[in-house]
Write a protein that holds these residues in place. Structure first.
Motif, PDB file in Angstrom:
ATOM      1  N   GLU A  17      -4.302   2.482   7.128  1.00  0.00           N
ATOM      2  CA  GLU A  17      -4.123   1.238   6.381  1.00  0.00           C
ATOM      3  C   GLU A  17      -3.565   0.139   7.265  1.00  0.00           C
ATOM      4  O   GLU A  17      -3.950  -1.017   7.164  1.00  0.00           O
ATOM      5  CB  GLU A  17      -3.182   1.474   5.196  1.00  0.00           C
ATOM      6  CG  GLU A  17      -3.839   2.301   4.084  1.00  0.00           C
ATOM      7  CD  GLU A  17      -2.825   2.775   3.061  1.00  0.00           C
ATOM      8  OE1 GLU A  17      -1.620   2.666   3.327  1.00  0.00           O
ATOM      9  OE2 GLU A  17      -3.244   3.259   2.006  1.00  0.00           O
ATOM     10  N   ASN A  61       0.815  -1.223   0.000  1.00  0.00           N
ATOM     11  CA  ASN A  61       0.000   0.000   0.000  1.00  0.00           C
ATOM     12  C   ASN A  61       0.843   1.265   0.000  1.00  0.00           C
ATOM     13  O   ASN A  61       0.578   2.201  -0.746  1.00  0.00           O
ATOM     14  CB  ASN A  61      -0.919   0.009   1.224  1.00  0.00           C
ATOM     15  CG  ASN A  61      -2.087  -0.941   1.077  1.00  0.00           C
ATOM     16  OD1 ASN A  61      -2.216  -1.604   0.072  1.00  0.00           O
ATOM     17  ND2 ASN A  61      -2.919  -1.007   2.095  1.00  0.00           N
ATOM     18  N   ARG A  96      -2.981  -0.682  -5.149  1.00  0.00           N
ATOM     19  CA  ARG A  96      -4.293  -0.838  -4.542  1.00  0.00           C
ATOM     20  C   ARG A  96      -5.000  -2.115  -5.028  1.00  0.00           C
ATOM     21  O   ARG A  96      -5.941  -2.573  -4.398  1.00  0.00           O
ATOM     22  CB  ARG A  96      -5.184   0.368  -4.873  1.00  0.00           C
ATOM     23  CG  ARG A  96      -4.637   1.699  -4.360  1.00  0.00           C
ATOM     24  CD  ARG A  96      -4.661   1.782  -2.838  1.00  0.00           C
ATOM     25  NE  ARG A  96      -4.089   3.034  -2.363  1.00  0.00           N
ATOM     26  CZ  ARG A  96      -2.825   3.193  -2.007  1.00  0.00           C
ATOM     27  NH1 ARG A  96      -1.993   2.168  -2.068  1.00  0.00           N
ATOM     28  NH2 ARG A  96      -2.376   4.357  -1.576  1.00  0.00           N
TER      29      ARG A  96
END
Length: 1535
Positions: free
Chosen positions: A1530, A1435, A1441
């Motif tokens: 994330e 990421n 992605r």
């Protein structure tokens, strides 16, 4: 009474799961072994466009790959299986043949246990191969002898001591270290090199007083007895390591002949235990030598048959003879010749020239030259000089000193010449190396050309050879070969001095894998603890048969090879190999030919026949299927069951362990299963034959397994199918499953005496601590009943400053007349009309509260016990407002009257102003100033002041002489509970304006009272929430204050429970949500249910404990309990609403909503898991409300215990207060039984490490008994039940520490920083730090080795850390038993202290807290998880992605076998990495590690090119702060 507006949340894009299990805290969010939607139908004829289509397409790729992978795995399974064989008909040997040949045994081996039992009864010499676990047998025997010694001492007998004798100094310290890890008594290592003080009687008296075991060379003990420092009767055990040395004049022989036999009283002689790989070490008559050894040591040789070793997976290597072409005769290299021409006449160099020629022949040109660099190192040159000087002075040579000086000068010149020589680097050619070395190069290249996984030892005769080969292969060995040399301690070659420490560290590095090849002298043949190897090379052949046997024993790895290197045509080499192998065969035949009582075997033929013919033994037939269990088949059935257990990894092979004891002339056997088994042990009945006793134990265990449904109707294992089912009890609630529930918006409090005219009212004064945006006066809330004390809470002013709402309820009621109640009602309705543009029907009976102004000058004297609360009310203002209601401008009204007034626009409910003053010189028709807030009419100031529509405006005539007022527009902001929101930006604009008074209404309400009234909606909304939370507490019967109660009920986003993720539909201004309390409640719930399970189920094992507890604390059960009380109605999911804060029951006659008739019902959407989370939060609130940090009072935990009882609603937790736990605890018999001297000694020793005195020492012993030790040995259960309890107790003390210390941290952070505290890694290091590892009672040779390795590593790490407390994070994972023992000990002190949690807190404060003062040391601890690292890498580093990781379970085709889980990493529609394991957790780790190995260090451009990644880099336009925040979010997705 309520009204409605449906609030329904769309959860189509919300994916998250419940907790997978109690210990899987660090796992990624997708925790199921298969993706929840991986089997979704996929039918599309176009590229995926929506997120749903994309996910389904990805799932199709996952499914196809997993299916192909499953075929490969299944095919391998079938190949490894025994086709068409009924397990009932298979022997143990055949059952074990099903296991992978690379598996290793982790449980104790039967022959070890049996040889130990025999050693308890008589003197024996255990003849077993190197690596077969002789030292483990010695440790078990020592433990038994020392326990007996403590008993004798307790009875007043004189003290005795045990000696472990070794043949070399280097083994003293190694074996002492081994024993310290396996015994809980002081062990001292002694060798003669310790100095003169060793030979003083006081030294030995001190040694004997402080130790129960001494490890020393035999010579030390001989000298000790010679000086009469100790006598034979004072020794209780003599262990002879490498007992074959006992012959001729060896110290072993002298000890026996001179001292042991000199003791006439046989009863006073010690027990003797010998250990060797061969009873002989020379080429002599085997039988005669063995008999001589038995006679000398007064022992019987005992061994294990080949069948016993085979049954325990003790394998031997494949042997091969490797031939190299004949070596050149001794020759001189060019360097040799040059040196000889210059310095050949120097006598001191004669030996060096000879060695150089020999090395040239055996190793080649380059090593022969390199030898000179060693010989002429600075240190070695000085030694030569010193020898020359000594020789000169010794001979008293008449030559002059100048002659000596000349010789020394030539020595120095030679050394300088060698130092300046260019040796270059060796090449694998005949020019540099001999055929012998080149052959070794070829073999090592076979093992290390592609990987570094192999382990190899190359045995040589001389130290110089070891050093030179290490140098050679460090240059030509390639990148995968990491070598070093291993030679004797305190040996010196050239400038190289070998210390014991360097030797130990070399072996430790080899064991860890830092090194994978050792060039060793005979030091690695015997004694040193060397790990198993793939390849053993005898570069120089052995001299004796035992050297061959011992060096071969190092090749213990499956598929290992033992290489004999011989020279072509060298008859001596061939003869050595042949004679040695023949001698070994003779020795084997001798051992196998021993009487049956001295050879540990599997079921011998006689017993097999006996079992086959005997019909009187018990049998069992399964009614449903007719499957029949007999004594004979029970062994196979049990072996099959154990082989199917879900072990920690797929490389482990498990077996049942049979422990046999003689009782009254018969044998009783106890079978012990691995600690992962749901049932650990069972005992059979007594039989005269040992093998039948084993069958009896196996039969009893099979009956137990069948009784618990762990064997099915066909007597096949069901355990692997049951465990996931139990785990699924926790996952029975889907995170996505939601439902609509009625939500309470008004509390029961407003319904008290509703519908009547009150006779008295209660006043609550409401004020703010830091004022408002403008001057204010306090507000009074009059209620029909006493209003509870509310906790302070913040309002946020327009500039973001917080101000705390403070409420003071008056205890004394105010009598109210009808006239007064009319007055108060009119005032309250006037406030609603003027401030909020709402007109309600006047009905006193339906009024739930009244608002009044409070006299500002009285605020300093306000007290809840005020006897005259009526005097606090500003009655003058009330009368003015009721009487005047409003003022209208007239020309006669003075300008001063218009200052500081509250202005209402009758035709626009949103336009309200505070006046400042009249503006002189400004006229009504002057233009509107530019700074004025926008309005629909802006022609001039008068036009700006009128809100009527065009048709109505023309009918109005205004006085053009009226003044113009400067005013401040009041912004339309109600939710003061939150910071200014995006739709309230008006407050940040300039709100000054000019208006005319005539079109507007001048309210009689004062501006100070109005200022507080504008804050009232937010205040009453929060009061409502507090009161509803109190209602919930009353419903559950819990005493929790409104602040924590409301926090427990507050869900401020759709995914509040997804800690660390971006909040979906976050609702601001709701105050703290439930996530922190849920975190604490989850911990207390775990502890409470653990305690209740522990006390109420004394006969269940740890597995049953986990299942029982799981059923109680699973989300499904909590959700069910919440439904019983309709707790979901009380959950707060809505922020402040402008529609819902008004009083309940009054009819709205004018204003928004006036046309809506009938009851309105508010519903909210709640996930089932959220409802369960609220239950845990309530438990946390009950705990936090009454707990006192640093002080344990059981009464303070009563409410939390009661909350658990109510919300768990289970027969397994009936306790209503904390004291009920101990009241329900019935002390087991083992705890109350009289403690032995050994158990008392353990309590004493442990008390020295932690100052707690045990009332029940047997309880403490249980905390240190590993599952591998048989129950029958002490009649004390193993530590698993205590470990189950201790785990939850430590969780509690850890989380309390974090929760109170870090009040601003969310559960994500708390969980991540709890991880290091509860990790096996830390607890294992703590166990070693406390010295607990030495007290563990276990019967597992592999575990002993693992503990010893870990102790060495962690102690070395601590030493190198130089005070840094996070040293333990850098070492390997410890054996799990070390962490288990710490947890079990904590539970033991807790139980012994009658459930006083203070002892747990004290243990934490004394031994754990210091490691976690600085929690920032562990910020990255959770991020070390492979899946977390992979997520961050993809990421953040690569900006990709389009990737996913998913798992899929592949069922095994073999009955009872474990299913395999495949984890796959998909990047841009391709599966690029995968991993397989027995669970999704470990499969993901393997797949992630596989990905990290390839991706780490890869630059972004290469990643994008290699994996066709076209994801746009979203970080280009982000600030550093945003990047950091996004990365944290994330990371939260996977932690």
């Amino acid at each position: 009474m309520s009204w409605g507006a449906n609030v329904v949340e769309d959860d189509d894009d919300i994916y998250y799961s419940e907790d997978e299990g109690e210990d899987d805290i660090l796992e990624p969010k997708l925790k199921d072994d298969s993706d929840p939607d991986i089997d979704a139908d996929l039918t599309h004829a176009h590229g995926p466009s929506t997120s749903d289509e994309k996910r389904r397409a990805q799932n199709e790729i996952f499914r196809a790959f997993a299916s192909k992978k499953a075929e490969d795995i299944t095919e391998q399974d079938v190949k490894d299986a025994i086709q068409d064989a009924d397990d009932e008909l298979l022997s143990i040997r055949d059952i074990l043949a099903k296991q992978k040949t690379s598996a290793q045994i982790t449980n104790p081996r039967d022959y070890q246990t049996e040889l130990f039992q025999r050693a308890k009864e008589e003197n024996i010499i255990a003849v077993l191969d190197t690596g077969s676990g002789k030292t483990h047998i010695a440790t078990l025997l020592l433990r038994h002898i020392l326990d007996d010694e403590l008993e004798q001492r307790a009875k007043g007998a004189p003290q005795k001591i045990a000696f472990f004798l070794v043949d070399s100094v280097n083994l003293v310290f190694q074996q002492a270290n081994v024993l310290r890890c396996g015994l809980d008594h002081n062990v001292e290592g002694i060798c003669g090199a310790m100095g003169a003080h060793l030979w003083v009687k006081q030294t030995w008296e001190k040694l004997f007083a402080n130790n129960m075991v001494v490890v020393c060379t035999a010579e030390v003990l001989v000298q000790c007895m010679m000086h009469s420092f100790i006598t034979v009767p004072r020794v209780n055990l003599l262990i002879f390591d490498e007992a074959h040395h006992a012959k001729n004049n060896h110290p072993y022989a002298r000890l026996m002949k001179d001292y042991y036999l000199s003791e006439p009283d046989v009863a006073k002689r010690p027990r003797i235990f010998g250990m060797t790989a061969s009873p002989v070490d020379a080429n002599v008559d085997i039988k005669q030598a063995a008999q001589s050894l038995e006679a000398l040591l007064h022992c019987k040789i005992a061994t294990a048959s080949d069948l016993a070793l085979l049954a325990n997976n003790i394998s031997r290597p494949t042997e091969e003879v490797a031939k190299y072409t004949r070596l050149k005769c001794s020759f001189e290299t060019s360097l040799h010749a040059e040196l000889k021409s210059r310095y050949g006449d120097i006598a001191a160099f004669k030996k060096l020239f000879e060695n150089s020629k020999i090395i040239g022949s055996e190793l080649g040109r380059w090593p022969a030259d390199m030898y000179w660099s060693f010989a002429f190192s600075e240190e070695e040159a000085k030694k030569i000089e010193m020898r020359e000087e000594r020789k000169f002075h010794k001979l008293k040579n008449e030559d002059s000193i100048s002659k000596l000086d000349e010789e020394i000068a030539r020595v120095r010149e030679a050394a300088e010449f060698v130092r300046h020589h260019e040796f270059g680097k060796p090449s694998p050619t005949a020019q540099d190396l001999s055929p012998k070395v080149l052959l070794l190069y070829d073999w090592l290249n076979l093992y290390y050309s592609r990987t570094a996984e192999a382990r190899c030892i190359v045995f040589v005769e001389r130290r110089s050879t070891a050093r030179l080969l290490n140098l050679i292969f460090s240059e030509i060995g390639g990148s995968n070969l990491h070598s070093d040399m291993l030679v004797g301690v305190n040996s010196t070659f050239g400038d190289l001095n070998i210390s014991l420490r360097s030797q130990v560290m070399t072996v430790a590095r080899f064991r860890r894998g830092d090194l994978n090849c050792l060039f060793s002298t005979s030091v690695a043949e015997e004694g040193l603890d060397i790990p198993q190897c793939n390849l053993i090379v005898r570069f120089d052949l052995y001299k004796t048969m035992i050297a061959y046997v011992q060096s071969r024993g190092r090749a213990r790895h499956r598929n290992s090879k033992y290489l004999h290197m011989v020279e072509e045509g060298n008859s001596s080499h061939y003869s050595t190999v042949l004679q040695t192998r023949t001698a070994e065969k003779v020795m084997r035949d001798f051992c196998n030919g021993l009487p049956s009582d001295r050879c540990v075997n599997e079921i011998n033929d006689e017993v097999e026949q006996f079992l086959a013919s005997e019909r009187s033994f018990r049998n069992y037939t399964v009614p449903e299927s007719g499957a029949r269990l007999t004594y004979r088949t029970s062994l196979s059935v049990l072996a099959h069951f154990v082989a199917s257990l879900p072990a920690p990894n797929m490389e482990v092979c498990l077996q049942p362990t049979y422990i046999v004891e003689r009782v009254g002339g018969k044998f009783i056997c106890e079978v012990v299963l691995p600690e992962y088994s749901p049932i650990i042990s069972a005992r059979g009945i007594a039989y005269s034959k040992k093998a039948i006793a084993k069958c009896s134990a196996a039969f009893e265990m099979c009956l137990k397994l069948r009784g618990e449904a762990l064997l099915d109707e066909n007597l096949l294992p069901t355990y692997t199918k049951q465990l996931p089912a139990m785990r699924n009890a926790l996952l029975a609630i889907s995170s996505k499953k939601k439902d609509l529930y009625t939500m309470r918006v008004k509390p029961k409090f407003w319904g008290l005496e509703y519908g009547t005219v009150p006779k008295c009212l209660y006043l609550t004064v409401v004020d703010v601590s830091a004022g408002l945006d403008r001057p204010h006066q306090p507000l009074g809330l009059l209620t029909r009943d006493y209003f509870p004390q509310m906790p302070p809470f913040p309002l946020y002013l327009n500039d973001g400053r917080p101000t705390q709402v403070l409420s003071t309820p008056m205890v004394t009621a105010i009598p109210i007349s009808m006239e007064t109640i009319e007055l108060l009602t009119k005032l309250t309705l006037q406030v609603f009309k003027d401030v909020f543009a709402k007109e309600f029907e006047k009905d006193i009976t339906k009024m739930t509260y009244w608002v009044v102004p409070i006299r500002s000058e009285m605020t300093t004297s306000i007290n809840c016990n005020s006897e005259k609360p009526r005097d606090l009310i500003d009655w003058d203002q009330i009368h003015e407002v009721v009487e005047e209601k409003e003022y209208r401008w007239t020309p006669e009204m003075p300008d001063e009257f218009l200052a500081d007034k509250y202005i209402v626009d009758n035709w626009d409910g949103g336009r309200r102003f505070y006046t400042i003053s009249v503006v002189p010189g400004v006229k009504p028709h002057d233009p509107v100033p530019n700074f004025s807030p926008r309005h629909k009419f802006m022609a001039d100031i008068l036009d700006y002041s009128v809100s009527l529509w065009t048709k109505s405006r023309v009918k109005c005539v205004w006085d053009e002489s009226q003044p113009v007022m400067e005013v401040e527009k009041i912004p339309f902001r109600r939710n003061l509970l939150a910071l200014v929101e995006t739709d309230e930006d008006e407050v940040r604009l300039n709100l000054k304006a000019y208006v005319c008074p005539q079109p507007l209404r001048i309210s009689a309400l004062t501006t100070r009272f109005v200022a507080m009234c504008y804050a009232f909606p937010a205040i009453i909304h929060r009061f409502d929430d507090f009161l509803i939370a109190i209602d919930a507490c009353h419903l559950l019967g819990l005493d929790i204050g409104p602040s924590l109660a409301l926090e427990a009920l507050t869900k401020d986003s759709e995914n509040t429970d997804e800690h660390g993720e971006e909040k979906i539909n976050f609702k601001s201004g709701m105050g703290p949500n439930y996530e922190r309390l849920e975190f604490m409640g989850d911990c207390f719930l775990k502890m409470a249910t653990s305690i209740s399970t522990f006390v109420q189920q004394p006969d269940e094992n740890e597995f049953e404990f986990h299942v029982r507890r799981m059923v109680m604390l699973c989300n499904k059960n909590l959700f069910k309990a919440a439904g019983k009380y309709k707790l979901y109605e009380y959950v707060r999911t809505m922020a402040f609403s402008r529609r819902l804060w008004y009083p309940e029951g009054l009819k709205l006659t004018k204003g928004k909503g006036a046309k809506k008739n009938g009851p309105r019902v508010i519903k909210h959407s709640l996930g089932d898991k959220s409802v369960a989370d609220v239950c845990e939060a309530f438990i946390g609130a009950a705990f936090m409300e009454h707990n006192e940090l640093g002080r344990f009072d059981p009464k303070n935990w009563d409410q939390a215990v009661k909350a658990v009882k109510v919300l768990v609603d289970s027969e397994d937790h009936l306790m209503e207060k904390y004291s009920d736990y101990y009241a329900a605890y019935e002390k087991p018999k083992y705890q109350l039984a009289e403690a032995t001297a050994s158990q008392m000694d353990l309590a004493k020793r442990i008390e020295e490490k932690h100052p707690y005195h045990f009332r029940y020492p047997r309880l403490l012993r249980s905390a240190f008994i590993h599952p591998s030790q048989a129950f029958m040995w002490e009649n004390i259960p193993n530590y698993q039940r205590l470990e189950f309890l201790g785990d939850s107790l430590l969780d509690m003390v850890f989380i309390q520490y974090l929760f109170y210390r870090y009040t601003d941290k969310d559960p994500q952070w708390l969980t991540e920083h709890k991880m290091p505290m509860v990790s096996n890694k830390f607890l294992g290091a703590l166990c070693v730090s406390l010295g607990f590892h030495t007290h563990i009672r276990q019967n597992n040779a592999v575990l002993t080795s693992q503990i010893r390795d870990y102790v060495t590593e962690v102690q070395e790490a601590e030493r190198e850390a130089k005070g840094s407390l996070d040293y333990w994070t850098t070492v390997s994972e410890p054996p799990k038993c070390l962490a288990d023992v710490v947890e079990a000990y904590v539970a033991a002190i807790y139980v012994d202290a009658e459930f006083d949690f203070t002892v747990v807190q004290q243990f934490f404060d004394m031994h754990i807290k210091r490691f976690f003062i600085n929690m920032h040391l562990y910020d990255a601890f959770a991020n070390s998880h492979p899946t977390t690292r992979l997520t961050k890498l993809l990421n953040t580093n690569f900006g990709c992605r389009e990737w996913r990781i998913a798992t899929r379970t592949c069922e095994a085709t073999i009955p009872g076998a474990r299913p395999t889980v495949i984890a796959m990493v998909q990047i841009h529609w391709k599966i690029v990495f995968d991993g397989s394991a027995v669970s999704g957790r470990y499969a993901r780790i393997k797949a992630s590690n596989a990905a990290l190995e390839k991706l780490e260090g890869l630059p972004q451009y290469k990643f994008k090119k290699r994996y066709e990644c076209d994801c746009e880099d979203e970080m280009m336009d982000e600030s550093a702060e945003k990047v950091e925040e996004r990365v944290k979010e994330e990371m939260g997705l996977v932690v």
